[in-house]
Design a protein around this motif. Structure first.
Motif, mmCIF file in Angstrom:
data_model
loop_
_atom_site.group_PDB
_atom_site.id
_atom_site.type_symbol
_atom_site.label_atom_id
_atom_site.label_comp_id
_atom_site.label_asym_id
_atom_site.label_seq_id
_atom_site.Cartn_x
_atom_site.Cartn_y
_atom_site.Cartn_z
ATOM 1 N N UNK A 105 0.851 -1.190 0.000
ATOM 2 C CA UNK A 105 0.000 0.000 0.000
ATOM 3 C C UNK A 105 0.889 1.243 0.000
ATOM 4 N N UNK A 106 0.548 2.194 -0.841
ATOM 5 C CA UNK A 106 1.369 3.407 -0.954
ATOM 6 C C UNK A 106 1.317 4.194 0.344
ATOM 7 N N UNK A 107 2.501 4.461 0.884
ATOM 8 C CA UNK A 107 2.560 5.254 2.118
ATOM 9 C C UNK A 107 3.292 6.580 1.938
ATOM 10 N N UNK A 108 4.086 6.725 0.863
ATOM 11 C CA UNK A 108 4.852 7.944 0.710
ATOM 12 C C UNK A 108 5.018 8.378 -0.733
ATOM 13 N N UNK A 109 4.967 9.692 -0.968
ATOM 14 C CA UNK A 109 5.260 10.282 -2.264
ATOM 15 C C UNK A 109 6.411 11.273 -2.077
ATOM 16 N N UNK A 110 7.539 11.001 -2.707
ATOM 17 C CA UNK A 110 8.654 11.959 -2.698
ATOM 18 C C UNK A 110 8.891 12.398 -4.129
ATOM 19 N N UNK A 111 8.256 13.472 -4.541
ATOM 20 C CA UNK A 111 8.368 14.002 -5.901
ATOM 21 C C UNK A 111 9.074 15.352 -5.892
ATOM 22 N N UNK A 112 9.887 15.576 -4.877
ATOM 23 C CA UNK A 112 10.595 16.851 -4.777
ATOM 24 C C UNK A 112 11.540 17.043 -5.956
ATOM 25 N N UNK A 119 -5.644 7.136 0.977
ATOM 26 C CA UNK A 119 -5.956 7.451 2.373
ATOM 27 C C UNK A 119 -4.895 6.975 3.355
ATOM 28 N N UNK A 120 -3.960 6.121 2.899
ATOM 29 C CA UNK A 120 -2.921 5.605 3.804
ATOM 30 C C UNK A 120 -1.612 6.405 3.721
ATOM 31 N N UNK A 121 -1.624 7.475 2.964
ATOM 32 C CA UNK A 121 -0.399 8.269 2.819
ATOM 33 C C UNK A 121 0.061 8.828 4.162
ATOM 34 N N UNK A 122 1.363 8.693 4.409
ATOM 35 C CA UNK A 122 1.973 9.278 5.605
ATOM 36 C C UNK A 122 2.938 10.410 5.258
ATOM 37 N N UNK A 177 -2.150 26.907 -8.732
ATOM 38 C CA UNK A 177 -3.545 26.744 -8.318
ATOM 39 C C UNK A 177 -3.680 26.787 -6.809
ATOM 40 N N UNK A 178 -4.849 26.501 -6.315
ATOM 41 C CA UNK A 178 -5.087 26.508 -4.870
ATOM 42 C C UNK A 178 -4.810 25.126 -4.278
ATOM 43 N N UNK A 179 -4.652 25.088 -2.977
ATOM 44 C CA UNK A 179 -4.499 23.807 -2.267
ATOM 45 C C UNK A 179 -5.904 23.267 -2.010
ATOM 46 N N UNK A 180 -6.269 22.131 -2.592
ATOM 47 C CA UNK A 180 -7.649 21.634 -2.462
ATOM 48 C C UNK A 180 -7.998 21.311 -1.009
ATOM 49 N N UNK A 181 -9.226 21.588 -0.593
ATOM 50 C CA UNK A 181 -9.642 21.247 0.783
ATOM 51 C C UNK A 181 -9.650 19.745 1.030
ATOM 52 N N UNK A 182 -9.689 18.930 -0.064
ATOM 53 C CA UNK A 182 -9.683 17.475 0.091
ATOM 54 C C UNK A 182 -8.421 16.968 0.768
ATOM 55 N N UNK A 183 -7.401 17.816 0.855
ATOM 56 C CA UNK A 183 -6.167 17.384 1.511
ATOM 57 C C UNK A 183 -6.424 17.013 2.964
ATOM 58 N N UNK A 184 -7.498 17.561 3.534
ATOM 59 C CA UNK A 184 -7.850 17.255 4.920
ATOM 60 C C UNK A 184 -8.298 15.827 5.136
ATOM 61 N N UNK A 185 -8.509 15.077 4.049
ATOM 62 C CA UNK A 185 -8.962 13.689 4.187
ATOM 63 C C UNK A 185 -7.819 12.724 4.453
ATOM 64 N N UNK A 186 -6.560 13.186 4.340
ATOM 65 C CA UNK A 186 -5.394 12.312 4.537
ATOM 66 C C UNK A 186 -5.068 12.235 6.020
ATOM 67 N N UNK A 187 -5.913 11.531 6.756
ATOM 68 C CA UNK A 187 -5.859 11.555 8.221
ATOM 69 C C UNK A 187 -4.604 10.926 8.806
ATOM 70 N N UNK A 188 -3.890 10.100 8.031
ATOM 71 C CA UNK A 188 -2.684 9.448 8.533
ATOM 72 C C UNK A 188 -1.411 10.240 8.209
ATOM 73 N N UNK A 239 -7.636 19.082 10.041
ATOM 74 C CA UNK A 239 -8.098 17.716 10.308
ATOM 75 C C UNK A 239 -6.941 16.714 10.363
ATOM 76 N N UNK A 240 -5.752 17.156 9.982
ATOM 77 C CA UNK A 240 -4.618 16.227 9.891
ATOM 78 C C UNK A 240 -3.993 16.067 11.272
ATOM 79 N N UNK A 241 -4.667 15.360 12.116
ATOM 80 C CA UNK A 241 -4.300 15.301 13.535
ATOM 81 C C UNK A 241 -2.968 14.618 13.806
ATOM 82 N N UNK A 242 -2.457 13.833 12.843
ATOM 83 C CA UNK A 242 -1.169 13.154 13.035
ATOM 84 C C UNK A 242 0.004 13.916 12.435
#
Length: 883
Positions: A82-89, A106-109, A120-131, A152-155
């Motif tokens: 399962x994908x946990x990380x994106x490093x596209x720097x 949803x499992x992105x850390x 563009x703008x930062x989409x509000x959907x980013x708040x769904x990445x709870x992990x 919402x990103x409590x972690x």
């Protein structure tokens, strides 16, 4: 300003290295879901440059259910696939996040999309990445407000949104991110107040909000962030007092509140911050006195309070700050009698033996400088490099303590009441770059010793009572600006660019100056007779690493005429001592003869290196003891008639480049000679030789420990940034390699060998033949020959990896384009002849590795500029400056 001038933080070089170098290889992991891969594949195709080479591995076939995104470049997975990380720097991505599959991942850390061309703008959907634990969208072109849903990103532990075009206020919902350790929002257009809710972030260690448009007062709740290490909210529109609550931040090492509109007095409680190393409140409206409690800040290295309305005396307690290197109290209303010690520095400051920079200008300090006490009170401040006492009311004679201050490069004593003569001891400040003694009551002649200052570029002696003739020795130093107006000087001005091209205002108000300059009468012929040459040798003096005295085209034309004429007239056995074309700090003809003698007519026994265009010899010249006793002489190869022009073109390139530039990490050029038998360049001699030589032997490689290697890479980066961004026209080296990096006794790096240098002129195509050393040449030169600075960036990337690995990276470079960066472990990068770096140095080493990989991108536009890299090395957060 040192560290304060550079605001770029190596954001991709901190926590993200957990991904780059600490995560395990996932060769045996099960395939990621087809849904995840398909979602990312669709986002790729929404990008404006979807075919970028960085995303070439992102291939998806709908009929293949076993597709594994875990093998894609920039993707890391857990053991379930399962994908946990994106490093596209620094992937060169151009597009938006509007089609980014937040709901499918949803499992992105970890997410690092920094240093791209996202907008563009930062989409509000980013708040769904709870992990999510790490989020970095820095150095892009995002605009609009920060979505409140980010709360919402409590972690979340790291949030970096720096260097974008974000507007609106900081969402108070960020106060819900109680796991947050690093919050960096600097260099945007954020407005509104600092939310008081930030006081809830009890785990926060770093808070950077500087360079925005934030207004209002500093909330006292920030004093509740008891784990805070660095607080920087400078360069905003903040008003009101400094909260005394900040005195509760016992772990704080850096507090920057400068360039705001803060008022009131400095709280006494700030003196309780025993861990504080950097304190800057300059350019505010602060009043009252400097707190005596500051004497308790014994770890302080930088104290900037200038540009306020502070009053009263300078506290004697500052003398307890034994770690202080940078003290600036100028442009206030400080008063008080000068103690019987040096100037406005209290006698107790003699204990500050580490002081490097001191400014007290623009106050109301009075009294005289008691010369007899100066060696006692100031003699221990031998590290000082910047001293400004201007715009006070200091009187008496200028003291003669200067031989103790060999690191001083800036001395400003202007606009005081100093009288008597200029002390000749100032001539011992060999690194002095700027000397301003204007607007005083100085009398007598200008001491000839000042002409020993071979690094001097700015000289202001105006508005004094100096008389006599200007020393001719000024012709031998690299002055670019001079002002001698309103004195009683007379006679001919020195025959140097700075005097001849000086505006009339810089020479007026004297008795009888003459010479070839605007506003002056020509000198009588009797004055000029001594300057007429009686020899065929043409000797033209230039500044050491200063400005070009005439254009490269004219230089080339004259040299080629002289070369061809002399070649036809000089026999093989003729020593040719009369026919020397030279540009030098020294007497050209005499230097030519001395070098022939010192090298026994270029005997092989004196050879210390061999390059593409010449052989390098070591020469001991006792006659040059006032400058140096040992030089490196690069003699051009003797080439065929057809190749002579190319050889001399290279010769002129090197001269033109090195006479234009001046930098501590670029080799110094003392001069050159061109003769029918021999043409050569005269450089400073660097005892340790080339970097390639040091890395090639196990014994010397082990002496190059990690701090030294970090410093070498850092020095090269600063020099290249200077060449690319601070020179006009820009200079591209085109042959960066470990053979062309020389190392001095203190393990400082110097870029050398400018035979292939290219001056990039505006409105020019800059097309050129391929040049460079195999293994360091940028790949684009295989199909295009247009020279850009990104050629050097690629060479720097190879060099940086070579320094870390201890050998040329070779095939490892090609693997970077096919191997997932996340699978690279730190042990694959480092020289096994050294022990692993300490924790203090580890972060810097890892940052170099990541920057090097970024520099090796196939697409030159995807590589960072050397200016960005240099700024990263200069940032306060990088542990490089104290290695």
């Amino acid at each position: 300003m040192g560290a304060l001038d550079n605001k770029v933080v190596c954001l991709a070089c901190f926590s993200l290295f957990v991904i780059l170098f600490s995560s395990p290889n996932f060769a045996a992991c099960s395939p990621a879901s087809a849904g995840e891969a398909n979602a990312l594949f669709k986002w790729k195709h929404s990008l404006q440059n979807q075919n970028t080479s960085s995303l070439a591995s992102w291939e998806f076939h709908p009929n293949n259910d076993s597709i594994s995104a875990c093998r894609w470049l920039g993707i890391s997975c857990n053991h379930h696939g399962i994908i946990k990380g994106l490093n596209l720097s620094n992937f060169g991505i151009n597009g938006t996040l509007y089609n980014f599959p937040f709901s499918s991942l949803s499992n992105l850390k970890y997410i690092d999309l920094s240093i791209n061309q996202l907008f563009g703008t930062i989409p509000p959907e980013i708040g769904s990445l709870s992990k999510l634990i790490y989020l970095d969208l820095s150095i892009n072109s995002f605009f609009g407000s920060i979505p409140s849903e980010i709360g919402h990103l409590s972690n979340l532990e790291t949030l970096h949104l720096v260097e974008n075009e974000l507007t609106g206020s900081i969402p108070h919902e960020i106060g819900n991110l109680t796991s947050l350790k690093d919050l960096s929002l600097y260099d945007n257009n954020l407005e509104g107040h600092i939310p008081a809710s930030l006081g809830h972030l009890k785990n926060l260690s770093f808070l950077y909000l500087y360079e925005n448009n934030i207004h209002g007062s500093i909330p006292h709740q920030l004093g509740d962030l008891t784990n805070l290490l660095e607080l920087d909210i400078d360069t905003n529109n903040l008003t009101g007092p400094i909260p005394s609550n900040l005195g509760k931040l016992k772990k704080l090492t850096m507090l920057f509140l400068h360039e705001n509109h803060l008022s009131g007095s400095i709280p006494l409680e700030i003196g309780k911050l025993k861990s504080l190393e950097y304190l800057s409140f300059y350019s505010n409206n602060l009043t009252g006195s400097i707190p005596t409690t500051f004497g308790g800040l014994t770890s302080l290295t930088l104290l900037h309070l200038y540009g306020n309305q502070l009053s009263g005396p300078i506290p004697q307690e500052l003398g307890k700050l034994k770690s202080l290197t940078d003290l600036e109290l100028s442009q206030n209303n400080l008063i008080g009698q000068i103690p019987t010690s040096f100037g406005p520095i209290p006698k107790s400051l003699k204990n500050c033996s580490t002081l490097v920079r001191a400014r007290f200008d623009g106050n109301k300090l009075t009294g005289s400088i008691s010369e007899g006490c100066v060696p006692v009170e100031l003699g221990s401040l031998t590290q000082i490099s910047y001293l400004d006492l201007s715009k006070n009311s200091l009187s008496g004679s200028i003291p003669r303590f200067w031989p103790n201050f060999q690191n001083l490069f800036h001395l400003n004593l202007s606009r005081n009441k100093f009288s008597q003569e200029i002390p000749f001891q100032i001539g011992n400040l060999f690194h002095l770059n700027k000397l301003d003694l204007s607007h005083n009551l100085l009398a007598r002649e200008i001491p000839s010793d000042i002409t020993k200052l071979q690094s001097l570029e700015l000289l202001n002696l105006s508005h004094n009572n100096l008389f006599g003739v200007i020393p001719k020795g000024f012709e031998k130093i690299p002055l670019s600006f001079v002002d001698i107006s309103y004195n009683n000087l007379q006679g001919p001005i020195p025959n140097s660019k700075a005097f001849i091209e000086a505006p009339m205002e810089a020479l007026q108000g004297n008795k009888g100056l003459c010479g070839n300059a605007t506003g002056l009468q020509p000198c009588p012929s009797s004055m000029n007779s001594k300057s007429r040459t009686k020899h065929k040798a043409l000797v033209i003096l230039i500044p050491l690493g200063g400005v070009i005295l005439f254009s490269g085209a004219l230089m080339g034309y004259v040299i080629m005429l002289e070369w061809r004429k002399r070649k036809a007239n000089v026999e093989e056995g003729d020593k040719g001592n009369k026919d020397v074309f030279s540009i030098s700090l020294f007497d050209g003809k005499g230097m030519y003869n001395d070098i022939l003698k010192a090298t026994e007519n270029f005997n092989a026994a004196y050879c210390i290196g061999n390059g593409g265009f010449g052989i390098v010899y070591k020469a001991n010249l006792p006659s040059l003891a006032s400058y140096t006793t040992t030089v490196a002489v690069k003699k051009l190869h003797s080439l065929s008639d057809q190749a002579e022009f190319a050889s001399h073109k290279s010769f002129l390139n090197e001269i033109r480049a090195l006479t234009e530039i001046r930098h501590r990490n670029i080799v110094k050029l003392f001069g050159f000679c061109s003769h029918a038998r021999h043409s050569f360049l005269i450089y400073e001699y660097l005892e340790r030789g080339s970097l390639a030589k040091l890395l090639g032997k196990d014994e010397t490689a082990r002496e190059l420990d990690w701090p030294k290697r970090v410093n070498i890479v850092k020095g090269v980066a600063h020099a290249l940034s200077y060449m690319h961004h601070d020179c006009s026209p820009s200079i591209v080296h085109r042959d960066l390699s470990s053979n062309n990096i020389l190392i001095d006794e203190e393990y400082e790096a110097r870029i050398s060998d400018f035979g292939n240098a290219k001056l990039l002129k505006l409105n020019s195509s800059n097309w050129s033949a391929i040049a460079g050393t195999y293994g360091y040449v940028a790949p684009e030169l295989a199909y295009m020959t247009k020279v850009t600075a990104k050629v050097d960036v690629y060479g720097f990337g190879v060099l940086a990896l070579e320094v870390l690995q201890g050998k040329h990276p070779g095939d490892f470079i090609s693997t970077l384009t096919t191997l997932a960066i996340e699978s690279i472990e730190l042990k694959d990068i480092l020289d096994t002849r050294l022990s692993p770096p300490s924790a203090e140095v580890n972060e810097a080493v890892m940052c170099i590795a990541k920057l090097a990989i970024g520099c090796l991108q196939i697409n030159p536009e995807s590589r960072p500029s050397m200016q960005v890299i240099s700024q990263i090395f200069s940032t306060r957060k990088m542990p490089l400056n104290n290695l």
